[in-house]
Write a protein that holds these residues in place. Structure first.
Motif, mmCIF file in Angstrom:
data_model
loop_
_atom_site.group_PDB
_atom_site.id
_atom_site.type_symbol
_atom_site.label_atom_id
_atom_site.label_comp_id
_atom_site.label_asym_id
_atom_site.label_seq_id
_atom_site.Cartn_x
_atom_site.Cartn_y
_atom_site.Cartn_z
ATOM 1 N N PHE A 86 34.522 -56.763 -97.449
ATOM 2 C CA PHE A 86 35.662 -56.599 -96.542
ATOM 3 C C PHE A 86 36.421 -57.919 -96.423
ATOM 4 O O PHE A 86 37.656 -57.948 -96.492
ATOM 5 C CB PHE A 86 35.167 -56.138 -95.174
ATOM 6 C CG PHE A 86 36.256 -55.987 -94.159
ATOM 7 C CD1 PHE A 86 37.087 -54.879 -94.168
ATOM 8 C CD2 PHE A 86 36.478 -56.972 -93.202
ATOM 9 C CE1 PHE A 86 38.111 -54.742 -93.243
ATOM 10 C CE2 PHE A 86 37.491 -56.844 -92.277
ATOM 11 C CZ PHE A 86 38.310 -55.731 -92.296
ATOM 12 N N SER A 207 36.931 -43.307 -101.083
ATOM 13 C CA SER A 207 36.741 -44.669 -100.548
ATOM 14 C C SER A 207 38.061 -45.242 -100.045
ATOM 15 O O SER A 207 38.088 -45.968 -99.034
ATOM 16 C CB SER A 207 36.166 -45.583 -101.644
ATOM 17 O OG SER A 207 34.949 -45.086 -102.133
ATOM 18 N N GLY A 211 38.689 -46.529 -96.393
ATOM 19 C CA GLY A 211 39.158 -47.903 -96.220
ATOM 20 C C GLY A 211 40.466 -47.950 -95.453
ATOM 21 O O GLY A 211 40.679 -48.840 -94.615
ATOM 22 N N VAL A 240 33.004 -51.549 -89.457
ATOM 23 C CA VAL A 240 32.517 -51.707 -90.834
ATOM 24 C C VAL A 240 31.175 -50.989 -90.992
ATOM 25 O O VAL A 240 30.918 -50.316 -92.006
ATOM 26 C CB VAL A 240 32.382 -53.203 -91.201
ATOM 27 C CG1 VAL A 240 31.702 -53.363 -92.558
ATOM 28 C CG2 VAL A 240 33.751 -53.863 -91.238
ATOM 29 N N CYS A 243 31.837 -47.257 -91.178
ATOM 30 C CA CYS A 243 32.371 -46.929 -92.500
ATOM 31 C C CYS A 243 31.245 -46.911 -93.537
ATOM 32 O O CYS A 243 31.185 -46.023 -94.401
ATOM 33 C CB CYS A 243 33.441 -47.954 -92.878
ATOM 34 S SG CYS A 243 34.254 -47.618 -94.435
ATOM 35 N N ALA A 257 34.645 -48.860 -100.052
ATOM 36 C CA ALA A 257 35.498 -48.539 -98.901
ATOM 37 C C ALA A 257 35.774 -49.782 -98.064
ATOM 38 O O ALA A 257 36.904 -49.993 -97.598
ATOM 39 C CB ALA A 257 34.838 -47.451 -98.052
ATOM 40 N N ALA A 258 34.749 -50.621 -97.863
ATOM 41 C CA ALA A 258 34.953 -51.851 -97.097
ATOM 42 C C ALA A 258 35.904 -52.797 -97.820
ATOM 43 O O ALA A 258 36.786 -53.415 -97.196
ATOM 44 C CB ALA A 258 33.611 -52.533 -96.850
ATOM 45 N N LEU A 260 38.283 -52.009 -99.985
ATOM 46 C CA LEU A 260 39.642 -51.468 -99.909
ATOM 47 C C LEU A 260 40.172 -51.569 -98.476
ATOM 48 O O LEU A 260 41.377 -51.767 -98.272
ATOM 49 C CB LEU A 260 39.640 -50.009 -100.368
ATOM 50 C CG LEU A 260 39.335 -49.811 -101.866
ATOM 51 C CD1 LEU A 260 39.124 -48.341 -102.179
ATOM 52 C CD2 LEU A 260 40.472 -50.369 -102.713
ATOM 53 N N GLY A 261 39.285 -51.439 -97.488
ATOM 54 C CA GLY A 261 39.709 -51.601 -96.101
ATOM 55 C C GLY A 261 40.259 -52.994 -95.836
ATOM 56 O O GLY A 261 41.294 -53.165 -95.190
#
Length: 427
Positions: A86, A207, A211, A240, A243, A257-258, A260-261
């Motif tokens: 992230f 994802s 994110g 986080v 997620c 996903a993290a 892209l977040g």
């Protein structure tokens, strides 16, 4: 009487999480001390101390974790990776990628060259096709966690540091997308190229949605909370963590996903923001847990003499492919071939992301995963140790590390930053 009380206490103690918790608590304390000692007296990265302590504990049978990873060990590893990725995603500006498209071209070339060279080499050594495909995907991933930790320890700053973290973040994104999709296709009859592309897009899409939701929630929270408050740290960790918990069951990848977040948050919330100091402490401890867990797990692998040539060959050709591709594609990227060489050197480490994917392969297909683990785990341990030294050498040789390489004085260790001051270099 005393013997009866002692035996009863020992029996009760053995049925609680206490022994394992005590073992890990002492191990983390020793790892932190070893990391501090290594940096203070050798000027090498602290990661070396963490990894050596973890490896010794693994070889001694301490800090044992079931393989493939599961339960608390898997949750801690995924959460630590998610937090690191992230932050890595939040350092990567989409505007920078748009203004310098050669960076993306360079990244794709480096990842493709690594996959192709690893595939051809391992296939020539006689390994089975499914094992070779899995190992080639693992070889693509570098280690943003190692890079960011070493850069922080050396207080490194500059174009090579930024470019290295950006390229490691991008090739981790590719490896997570392809690796998670490959996990879904193992054992399926429709494992064609078209099906693999469809699964990769599905993993990436799910994802991306998760994110995006993470980024929107955090952007909303930042409009209410002060960036440096304890509440902000709790909100970031909680979101986080949430997620991470839902990404896998929904068909996505928690680390992806993290990542892209963080990337989307940087885009939709362009105001400078900082990691709250409280989050930095929590994330730092999770990072130590992650490095110790990676090295201890890798050290407990079933090291087979018959596969030593495959291990060494993969390490060598992977490093040559990454360095060669980045140097060859340096024209137009904004970095000279000489600087691109040092960026390529920083791509050598493999660490937590590769371990997570290896564990997931072992869970999804035990027969294939056993062969993948026999090569991947020694490669992860060796490249983590050697790679951390190479990253330190690259950042020091190019003049981006602080000259002393030592910790900042106490009054500079944790400056009180204003709420709208950026923490790191803006990309």
């Amino acid at each position: 009487m005393t013997e009866h009380i002692t035996s009863g206490w020992a029996a009760a103690w053995s049925h609680t999480p206490g022994p394992q918790a005590l073992e890990w608590a002492l191990l983390l304390a020793v790892a932190a001390l070893a990391g501090h000692w290594v940096q203070r007296y050798t000027h090498l990265p602290k990661i070396i101390g963490y990894a050596v302590v973890g490896a010794i504990a693994g070889w001694a049978g301490l800090a044992g974790s079931a393989w493939p990873l599961g339960g608390v060990s898997l949750l801690l590893l995924e959460l630590a990776i998610a937090i690191v990725l992230f932050e890595a995603g939040a350092r990567l500006s989409l505007r920078w990628l748009r203004h310098n498209p050669m960076l993306v071209v360079q990244s794709l070339a480096e990842s493709f060259a690594t996959y192709a060279v690893a595939f051809l080499t391992l296939r020539a050594l006689g390994l089975d096709l499914p094992v070779v495909r899995a190992l080639s995907v693992l070889a693509v991933a570098s280690a943003p966690a190692v890079l960011m930790r070493v850069a922080s320890d050396l207080r490194a700053d500059g174009p090579i540091t930024d470019r290295s973290i950006a390229l490691a973040t991008l090739n981790t994104l590719y490896a997570l997308t392809l690796g998670t999709a490959m996990l879904r296709s193992i054992g399926r009859a429709d494992s064609s190229m078209l099906a693999s592309v469809g699964l990769s897009l599905a993993v990436l899409g799910i994802s991306l949605v998760l994110g995006g939701a993470l980024a929107l929630l955090l952007a909303g929270a930042f409009r209410i909370l002060r960036a440096t408050s304890q509440d902000t740290a709790v909100v970031m960790l909680a979101l986080v963590g949430a997620c991470t918990a839902v990404a896998g069951p929904l068909g996505g990848s928690a680390p992806l996903a993290a990542l892209l977040g963080g990337l989307l948050l940087k885009h939709i919330y362009p105001r400078p923001w900082v990691w709250p100091r409280q989050l930095g402490t929590a994330a730092y401890m999770l990072t130590i847990v992650m490095f110790v867990l990676v090295s201890s797990t890798a050290a407990q692998a079933d090291w087979q003499v018959a596969l030593i040539w495959a291990v060494l060959a993969l390490i060598v050709v992977r490093a040559l492919a990454k360095v060669g591709a980045l140097v060859a594609m340096s024209w137009g990227s904004g970095l000279s071939p000489r600087k691109s060489f040092w960026v390529g050197v920083t791509m050598v480490p493999m660490s937590s992301v590769a371990l997570l994917l290896t564990s997931q392969f072992a869970s999804a297909a035990p027969a294939i995963g056993e062969k993948v683990s026999a090569v991947a785990l020694p490669v992860i341990l060796m490249t983590e140790l050697v790679g951390a030294v190479l990253v330190s050498l690259a950042l020091t040789h190019t003049g981006e590390a602080a000259k002393s390489g030592a910790e900042p004085p106490p009054n500079e260790a944790a400056p009180e930053l204003p709420p709208e001051t950026t923490q790191g270099p803006s990309l």
